[in-house]
Write an enzyme that holds these catalytic residues in place. Structure first.
Site, PDB file in Angstrom:
ATOM      1  N   GLY A 139      -3.116  30.448  45.222  1.00 52.00           N
ATOM      2  CA  GLY A 139      -3.046  29.341  44.265  1.00 52.00           C
ATOM      3  C   GLY A 139      -3.196  28.028  45.023  1.00 52.00           C
ATOM      4  N   ARG A 140      -2.620  26.943  44.499  1.00 53.28           N
ATOM      5  CA  ARG A 140      -2.767  25.639  45.177  1.00 53.28           C
ATOM      6  C   ARG A 140      -2.175  25.678  46.595  1.00 53.28           C
ATOM      7  NH1 ARG A 140      -1.204  24.364  40.091  1.00 53.28           N
ATOM      8  NH2 ARG A 140       0.908  24.688  40.845  1.00 53.28           N
ATOM      9  N   ILE A 141      -0.930  26.186  46.711  1.00 59.74           N
ATOM     10  CA  ILE A 141      -0.275  26.168  48.034  1.00 59.74           C
ATOM     11  C   ILE A 141      -0.950  27.170  48.967  1.00 59.74           C
ATOM     12  CG2 ILE A 141       1.908  26.532  49.267  1.00 59.74           C
ATOM     13  CD1 ILE A 141       3.355  25.644  46.678  1.00 59.74           C
ATOM     14  N   ARG A 161      -2.827  38.136  41.893  1.00 59.90           N
ATOM     15  CA  ARG A 161      -2.332  39.063  40.872  1.00 59.90           C
ATOM     16  C   ARG A 161      -3.439  40.042  40.476  1.00 59.90           C
ATOM     17  NH1 ARG A 161       1.399  35.268  37.750  1.00 59.90           N
ATOM     18  NH2 ARG A 161      -0.196  33.851  38.542  1.00 59.90           N
ATOM     19  N   ALA A 208       8.093  30.716  49.626  1.00 62.14           N
ATOM     20  CA  ALA A 208       7.985  30.823  48.157  1.00 62.14           C
ATOM     21  C   ALA A 208       9.377  31.013  47.539  1.00 62.14           C
ATOM     22  CB  ALA A 208       7.037  31.963  47.804  1.00 62.14           C
ATOM     23  N   ARG A 209       9.833  32.276  47.422  1.00 66.58           N
ATOM     24  CA  ARG A 209      11.178  32.588  46.938  1.00 66.58           C
ATOM     25  C   ARG A 209      11.700  33.827  47.644  1.00 66.58           C
ATOM     26  NH1 ARG A 209      11.050  28.062  45.345  1.00 66.58           N
ATOM     27  NH2 ARG A 209      11.423  27.263  43.241  1.00 66.58           N
ATOM     28  N   GLU A 237      20.351  31.949  47.937  1.00 67.52           N
ATOM     29  CA  GLU A 237      20.615  30.652  48.594  1.00 67.52           C
ATOM     30  C   GLU A 237      21.886  29.996  48.042  1.00 67.52           C
ATOM     31  OE1 GLU A 237      15.818  29.857  49.035  1.00 67.52           O
ATOM     32  OE2 GLU A 237      17.105  28.293  48.163  1.00 67.52           O
ATOM     33  N   HIS A 255      15.436  25.868  53.001  1.00 64.38           N
ATOM     34  CA  HIS A 255      14.624  25.525  51.814  1.00 64.38           C
ATOM     35  C   HIS A 255      14.160  24.078  51.872  1.00 64.38           C
ATOM     36  CE1 HIS A 255      13.864  26.780  47.364  1.00 64.38           C
ATOM     37  NE2 HIS A 255      12.926  25.928  47.768  1.00 64.38           N
ATOM     38  N   ILE A 256      13.417  23.787  52.935  1.00 65.89           N
ATOM     39  CA  ILE A 256      12.963  22.401  53.169  1.00 65.89           C
ATOM     40  C   ILE A 256      11.462  22.227  52.975  1.00 65.89           C
ATOM     41  CG2 ILE A 256      14.868  21.827  54.751  1.00 65.89           C
ATOM     42  CD1 ILE A 256      12.929  22.432  57.085  1.00 65.89           C
TER      43      ILE A 256
HETATM   44  C1  8YV Z   1      12.470  22.431  45.376  1.00 68.21           C
HETATM   45  C2  8YV Z   1      10.798  24.194  45.459  1.00 68.21           C
HETATM   46  O1  8YV Z   1      12.999  21.506  46.171  1.00 68.21           O
HETATM   47  O2  8YV Z   1       9.332  23.034  44.101  1.00 68.21           O
HETATM   48  C3  8YV Z   1       9.830  24.124  44.361  1.00 68.21           C
HETATM   49  O3  8YV Z   1       9.555  25.177  43.753  1.00 68.21           O
HETATM   50  O4  8YV Z   1      11.201  25.238  45.831  1.00 68.21           O
HETATM   51  C4  8YV Z   1      11.290  22.965  46.055  1.00 68.21           C
HETATM   52  O5  8YV Z   1      10.335  21.966  46.031  1.00 68.21           O
HETATM   53  C5  8YV Z   1      13.514  23.383  45.144  1.00 68.21           C
HETATM   54  O6  8YV Z   1      13.170  24.094  44.025  1.00 68.21           O
HETATM   55  C6  8YV Z   1      14.836  22.709  44.934  1.00 68.21           C
HETATM   56  O7  8YV Z   1      15.788  23.718  44.791  1.00 68.21           O
END
Ligand code: 8YV
Length: 290
Positions: A139-141, A161, A208-209, A237, A255-256
């Protein structure tokens, strides 16, 4: 009739002051007369907000917001796409380089005074330049990561996907970087079986997550020392598996990925533009559903 805007916190950057009279309160505070709510990827109990018509998310990812419940109540939801792609891709590369070249381990060693001559030859890293990069989610990222990979003369392959063989990508990549949103389909996508497909010394990068990966399985792989990893996100988190703390083969960040002055100000700009459009009854610039 005055439209009431609430936020769970003050957002950074000059654009925020364009919103007048924003009430600041935690998301779980009842808001019977709140029309628009600004959150940072937080759960919103709609029963606390009977008048709500907009959730403006200070985040591109909205995995913690119940979109179907919002849709059912006619509550619009917006996010901040595009403005954080570069910062997130930069951090993915920083984690790739740090994990494969032992940056954090080397930094800790020097600070501890433990640097003895010729330390490096005992802990050779692995190249990033010229390596094969597998991008999960172009995707974009993911595309911004691919663009940076060209500068490192990397061979880039990807799956989406609808396209590509994830297992084959995991088998044939030196570095795998995750760039899919967290959803029912992607939760646990990188399972224990799939982690085992990575070749020895491969590197997993996750900006991502956390829950996209089976975190217990990842911990086992890292404790075994078979692979390396750069992790900016975690399943629970801010809790991070303590088994990772002493490992030399993993780099951990809190998560920076989007945490730069420029990017957070741009994210605020996007949130403010969506709230102002709402207040003016105009089309929302960044709806997550139509
Ligand atoms: C956020 C991120 O700072 O944009 C997102 O999806 O994960 C980060 O930019 C984060 O969601 C804050 O919890």
């Amino acid at each position: 009739m005055r439209v009431k805007v609430r936020a769970t916190r003050v957002l950074p950057g000059p654009a925020w002051k364009e919103l007048a009279e924003v009430e600041i309160a935690p998301a779980d505070t009842p808001g019977p007369d709140v029309d628009a709510l600004v959150v940072t990827n937080e759960p919103v109990d709609l029963d606390l907000y009977p008048s709500l018509r907009l959730v403006a998310n200070f985040s591109v990812g909205y995995d913690r917001i119940d979109i179907e419940a919002c849709r059912a109540r006619g509550v619009a939801v917006t996010n901040t796409p595009g403005v954080l792609d570069a910062a997130t891709a930069d951090l993915a590369f920083a984690l790739m380089l740090a994990a494969r070249r032992g940056l954090a381990t080397g930094d800790r060693l020097v600070r501890s005074g433990g640097w003895k001559a010729d330390w490096a030859s005992q802990r050779l890293g692995r190249e990033v330049s010229g390596a094969t990069l597998g991008i999960v989610g172009l995707g974009r990222i993911g595309s911004a990561v691919a663009q940076r990979a060209r500068g490192f003369e990397m061979r880039v392959q990807h799956v989406n996907r609808s396209r590509g063989d994830l297992d084959e990508l995991l088998r044939t990549s030196d570095i795998v970087s995750l760039h899919v949103p967290l959803s029912k389909e992607t939760t646990g996508l990188i399972s224990r079986e799939r982690l085992a497909l990575l070749h020895d010394d491969a590197t997993l990068v996750n900006t991502a997550r956390g829950a996209i990966v089976d975190e217990d399985a990842l911990v086992d792989e890292l404790v075994s020392g078979r692979i390396t990893a750069g992790l900016d996100v975690f399943a629970h988190e801010p809790t991070v598996p303590p088994q990772l703390f002493e490992l030399p083969n993993v780099v951990l960040t809190p998560h920076i990925a989007s945490a730069t002055v420029e990017t957070r100000a741009a994210m605020t700009r996007t949130v403010v533009d969506n709230v102002l459009a709402f207040l003016r009854g105009e089309t929302l610039p960044n709806p997550v559903y139509n």
